[in-house]
Design a protein around this motif. Structure first.
Motif, PDB file in Angstrom:
ATOM      1  N   HIS A  29       0.976  -1.096  -0.049  1.00  0.00           N
ATOM      2  CA  HIS A  29      -0.065   0.066   0.094  1.00  0.00           C
ATOM      3  C   HIS A  29       1.004   1.425   0.011  1.00  0.00           C
ATOM      4  O   HIS A  29       1.957   1.251   0.569  1.00  0.00           O
ATOM      5  CB  HIS A  29      -0.881  -0.040   1.304  1.00  0.00           C
ATOM      6  CG  HIS A  29      -1.766  -1.094   1.391  1.00  0.00           C
ATOM      7  ND1 HIS A  29      -2.903  -1.396   0.521  1.00  0.00           N
ATOM      8  CD2 HIS A  29      -1.348  -2.280   2.171  1.00  0.00           C
ATOM      9  CE1 HIS A  29      -3.478  -2.671   0.851  1.00  0.00           C
ATOM     10  NE2 HIS A  29      -2.610  -3.102   1.890  1.00  0.00           N
ATOM     11  N   PRO A  30       0.401   2.315  -0.687  1.00  0.00           N
ATOM     12  CA  PRO A  30       1.272   3.760  -0.691  1.00  0.00           C
ATOM     13  C   PRO A  30       1.799   4.075   0.697  1.00  0.00           C
ATOM     14  O   PRO A  30       2.828   4.553   0.811  1.00  0.00           O
ATOM     15  CB  PRO A  30       0.180   4.622  -1.136  1.00  0.00           C
ATOM     16  CG  PRO A  30      -0.747   3.925  -1.947  1.00  0.00           C
ATOM     17  CD  PRO A  30      -0.869   2.444  -1.252  1.00  0.00           C
ATOM     18  N   HIS A  31       1.121   4.005   1.813  1.00  0.00           N
ATOM     19  CA  HIS A  31       1.499   4.366   3.024  1.00  0.00           C
ATOM     20  C   HIS A  31       2.579   3.590   3.610  1.00  0.00           C
ATOM     21  O   HIS A  31       3.203   4.099   4.578  1.00  0.00           O
ATOM     22  CB  HIS A  31       0.219   4.488   4.103  1.00  0.00           C
ATOM     23  CG  HIS A  31      -0.066   3.085   4.591  1.00  0.00           C
ATOM     24  ND1 HIS A  31      -1.269   2.404   3.846  1.00  0.00           N
ATOM     25  CD2 HIS A  31       0.278   2.365   5.421  1.00  0.00           C
ATOM     26  CE1 HIS A  31      -1.437   1.258   4.481  1.00  0.00           C
ATOM     27  NE2 HIS A  31      -0.513   1.168   5.458  1.00  0.00           N
ATOM     28  N   GLU A  32       2.966   2.341   2.955  1.00  0.00           N
ATOM     29  CA  GLU A  32       4.134   1.661   3.413  1.00  0.00           C
ATOM     30  C   GLU A  32       5.135   1.980   2.744  1.00  0.00           C
ATOM     31  O   GLU A  32       6.233   1.430   3.177  1.00  0.00           O
ATOM     32  CB  GLU A  32       3.708   0.057   3.134  1.00  0.00           C
ATOM     33  CG  GLU A  32       2.587  -0.324   4.060  1.00  0.00           C
ATOM     34  CD  GLU A  32       2.049  -1.902   3.488  1.00  0.00           C
ATOM     35  OE1 GLU A  32       1.121  -2.251   4.378  1.00  0.00           O
ATOM     36  OE2 GLU A  32       2.444  -2.171   2.455  1.00  0.00           O
ATOM     37  N   LEU A  33       5.298   3.029   1.778  1.00  0.00           N
ATOM     38  CA  LEU A  33       6.532   3.564   1.498  1.00  0.00           C
ATOM     39  C   LEU A  33       7.454   4.254   2.367  1.00  0.00           C
ATOM     40  O   LEU A  33       7.434   5.479   2.455  1.00  0.00           O
ATOM     41  CB  LEU A  33       6.136   4.329   0.098  1.00  0.00           C
ATOM     42  CG  LEU A  33       5.789   3.348  -1.187  1.00  0.00           C
ATOM     43  CD1 LEU A  33       4.970   4.267  -2.145  1.00  0.00           C
ATOM     44  CD2 LEU A  33       6.943   2.759  -1.685  1.00  0.00           C
ATOM     45  N   LEU A  74       9.889  10.053  -9.927  1.00  0.00           N
ATOM     46  CA  LEU A  74       8.688   9.995 -10.445  1.00  0.00           C
ATOM     47  C   LEU A  74       8.152   8.386 -10.121  1.00  0.00           C
ATOM     48  O   LEU A  74       7.256   8.357  -9.781  1.00  0.00           O
ATOM     49  CB  LEU A  74       8.309  10.311 -11.741  1.00  0.00           C
ATOM     50  CG  LEU A  74       8.540  11.749 -12.031  1.00  0.00           C
ATOM     51  CD1 LEU A  74       8.206  12.075 -13.585  1.00  0.00           C
ATOM     52  CD2 LEU A  74       7.493  12.676 -11.247  1.00  0.00           C
ATOM     53  N   ILE A  75       9.038   7.482 -10.620  1.00  0.00           N
ATOM     54  CA  ILE A  75       8.505   6.026 -10.736  1.00  0.00           C
ATOM     55  C   ILE A  75       8.867   5.306  -9.343  1.00  0.00           C
ATOM     56  O   ILE A  75       8.255   4.348  -9.066  1.00  0.00           O
ATOM     57  CB  ILE A  75       9.036   5.485 -11.820  1.00  0.00           C
ATOM     58  CG1 ILE A  75      10.811   5.458 -11.889  1.00  0.00           C
ATOM     59  CG2 ILE A  75       8.735   5.893 -13.118  1.00  0.00           C
ATOM     60  CD1 ILE A  75      11.224   4.543 -12.866  1.00  0.00           C
ATOM     61  N   ALA A  76       9.749   5.842  -8.470  1.00  0.00           N
ATOM     62  CA  ALA A  76      10.167   5.252  -7.385  1.00  0.00           C
ATOM     63  C   ALA A  76       9.323   5.745  -6.262  1.00  0.00           C
ATOM     64  O   ALA A  76       8.872   5.028  -5.211  1.00  0.00           O
ATOM     65  CB  ALA A  76      11.894   5.452  -6.846  1.00  0.00           C
ATOM     66  N   SER A  77       8.828   6.960  -6.278  1.00  0.00           N
ATOM     67  CA  SER A  77       7.926   7.568  -5.119  1.00  0.00           C
ATOM     68  C   SER A  77       6.429   7.342  -5.572  1.00  0.00           C
ATOM     69  O   SER A  77       5.836   7.225  -4.380  1.00  0.00           O
ATOM     70  CB  SER A  77       8.125   9.152  -5.381  1.00  0.00           C
ATOM     71  OG  SER A  77       7.570   9.704  -6.259  1.00  0.00           O
ATOM     72  N   GLU A  91      -2.161  10.029  -1.463  1.00  0.00           N
ATOM     73  CA  GLU A  91      -1.822   8.780  -0.941  1.00  0.00           C
ATOM     74  C   GLU A  91      -0.366   8.432  -0.765  1.00  0.00           C
ATOM     75  O   GLU A  91       0.111   7.675  -0.035  1.00  0.00           O
ATOM     76  CB  GLU A  91      -2.383   8.022  -2.212  1.00  0.00           C
ATOM     77  CG  GLU A  91      -3.845   7.764  -2.048  1.00  0.00           C
ATOM     78  CD  GLU A  91      -4.344   6.825  -1.058  1.00  0.00           C
ATOM     79  OE1 GLU A  91      -3.924   5.889  -0.945  1.00  0.00           O
ATOM     80  OE2 GLU A  91      -5.344   7.248  -0.405  1.00  0.00           O
ATOM     81  N   PHE A  92       0.436   9.079  -1.759  1.00  0.00           N
ATOM     82  CA  PHE A  92       1.811   8.926  -1.694  1.00  0.00           C
ATOM     83  C   PHE A  92       2.784   9.877  -0.955  1.00  0.00           C
ATOM     84  O   PHE A  92       4.056   9.857  -0.816  1.00  0.00           O
ATOM     85  CB  PHE A  92       2.599   8.696  -3.253  1.00  0.00           C
ATOM     86  CG  PHE A  92       1.838   7.443  -3.854  1.00  0.00           C
ATOM     87  CD1 PHE A  92       2.490   6.286  -3.695  1.00  0.00           C
ATOM     88  CD2 PHE A  92       0.736   7.596  -4.602  1.00  0.00           C
ATOM     89  CE1 PHE A  92       1.942   5.268  -4.279  1.00  0.00           C
ATOM     90  CE2 PHE A  92       0.178   6.431  -5.267  1.00  0.00           C
ATOM     91  CZ  PHE A  92       0.864   5.412  -5.303  1.00  0.00           C
ATOM     92  N   ARG A  93       2.101  10.806  -0.200  1.00  0.00           N
ATOM     93  CA  ARG A  93       2.753  11.844   0.433  1.00  0.00           C
ATOM     94  C   ARG A  93       3.760  12.665  -0.371  1.00  0.00           C
ATOM     95  O   ARG A  93       5.086  12.475   0.092  1.00  0.00           O
ATOM     96  CB  ARG A  93       3.136  11.269   1.719  1.00  0.00           C
ATOM     97  CG  ARG A  93       2.189  10.683   2.750  1.00  0.00           C
ATOM     98  CD  ARG A  93       2.548   9.941   3.897  1.00  0.00           C
ATOM     99  NE  ARG A  93       3.123   8.833   3.394  1.00  0.00           N
ATOM    100  CZ  ARG A  93       3.986   7.992   4.330  1.00  0.00           C
ATOM    101  NH1 ARG A  93       4.427   8.473   5.245  1.00  0.00           N
ATOM    102  NH2 ARG A  93       4.640   6.848   3.856  1.00  0.00           N
TER     103      ARG A  93
END
Length: 206
Positions: free
Chosen positions: A25-29, A109-112, A136-138
């Motif tokens: 999930h995005p918040h786990e990045l 762009l693609i890593a975040s 979502e991706f902060r």
């Protein structure tokens, strides 16, 4: 995951690495966890973002006075230098430095905002989807807009590529049908049938 989106090789690599960390999930990045994956440390200080790497390890310096969103954007940009580049920019020609910066911006762009975590933009306007990516991706809204534009551009290219493939297939089918028909004996025309019947009648009266 976004339907019909074909990721690049770099995106696939990032996807595989993130899944090693069980990021679903995005918040786990988590940037600390991601930096550990690449063997890098993060240091927050009062200064502009930068990265430093040697044989003994790598360090990413982030400005502690900027927002979390900006820190994350800066982190992924500096991470690109560690992952993709060799040598220090102070020792490189200006054009080469410019190329590295372009590569780092694309990597960011693609890593975040990795493709496999992209939300599907159902019933959303363009601005709403960009806002969703940012939340979502902060990441800063500008980064989210650049990623959304990149995604749209790739989908547009894939659509036209797919459409060209379909048109090419149609042309091949038409050509095959045409060749098949040309190889078959042609049925006599109505005029030929009439003349043959007339000749037959004439012969039968002799």
């Amino acid at each position: 995951m976004l339907p019909y989106y074909e990721p690049t090789d770099t995106e696939l690599l990032i996807c595989d690495l993130y899944q090693i960390l069980d990021i679903r999930h995005p918040h786990e990045l988590d940037i600390d966890q991601i930096s550990n994956l690449w063997g890098a440390d993060i240091i927050y200080y009062n200064g502009k973002p930068k990265s430093h790497w040697e044989d003994w390890g790598s360090v990413i310096f982030l400005d502690k006075y900027t927002s979390v969103e900006q820190q994350r954007a800066d982190f992924f940009h500096e991470l690109a230098h560690i992952v993709r580049h060799e040598g220090h920019q102070d020792d490189l020609p200006e054009l080469f430095v410019d190329l590295q910066e372009i590569q780092a911006s694309n990597f960011r762009l693609i890593a975040s905002i990795p493709y496999y975590l992209l939300p599907t933009p159902l019933d959303m306007t363009w601005s709403e989807y960009i806002g969703l990516l940012s939340e979502e991706f902060r990441v800063p809204i500008k980064l989210a807009a650049d990623r959304a534009e990149q995604i749209a551009s790739r989908l547009h290219e894939e659509y036209h590529s797919y459409r060209e493939d379909v048109e090419l297939m149609k042309d091949k089918i038409k050509m095959a049908v045409s060749l098949f028909r040309s190889s078959q004996p042609k049925p006599p025309s109505k005029e030929s049938i009439r003349l043959l019947q007339q000749l037959k009648n004439q012969i039968s009266t002799l």
